[in-house]
Design an enzyme around this catalytic site. Sequence first.
Site, PDB file in Angstrom:
ATOM      1  CB  ALA A 152      -0.782  -0.007   1.115  1.00  0.00           C
ATOM      2  CG  ASP A 153       2.863   5.087  -1.363  1.00  0.00           C
ATOM      3  OD1 ASP A 153       3.789   4.958  -1.013  1.00  0.00           O
ATOM      4  OD2 ASP A 153       2.463   6.149  -1.657  1.00  0.00           O
TER       5      ASP A 153
END
Length: 190
Positions: free
Chosen positions: A67-68
């Site tokens: 994730a970012d």
Amino acid sequence: MLVLASASPRRRDLLAQIGITPDAITPADLDETPLEREQPKAYAERLAREKAAAIAPAHAGAVVLAADTVVACGRRILPKAEDEATARDCLALLSGRRHTVTSGISLVRADGAQLTKSVTTTVGFKVLSPGEINAYIASGEWHGKAGGYAIQGLAAMYVRFIQGSYSNVVGLPLFEVGGWLNAHLKARTS
């Protein structure tokens, strides 16, 4: 086997909140510089996709989650605050305005197929006085945080409204991630 491609303690805590503990944590080390004219949603999705793809080959047969999270004011992607000046600039920009928090999430399934999407939440900040900005800077909570703040800490008192997923603003949209993991870790939970 679930591999989390992130060193974020917030993401580990969020997964634990829904009863999931990664079998391994292997952060991806990538250049996170936005591409020229890259929009926040595309940027978040690209980084999540690249992080998952970078880690997956070392964990064949595992499910890899990456994730970012990106904070943006309009089209402007705000940096992770690594120094006080950057944190102050971010807080001054967010003061009295609404902004978006977009998390790109990517999952490499055990069969090697990759899924990627994003979730966006709108957050409205109150007008921050110089004293409030100084107090928040003194807290140190801003360090390493996208947009220079952590909603789960002292900055919660600056949030006038939130539209969308709270867990997304913390760093991982649990509704979407939980659905993916329930579908792709069935053998583990059955």
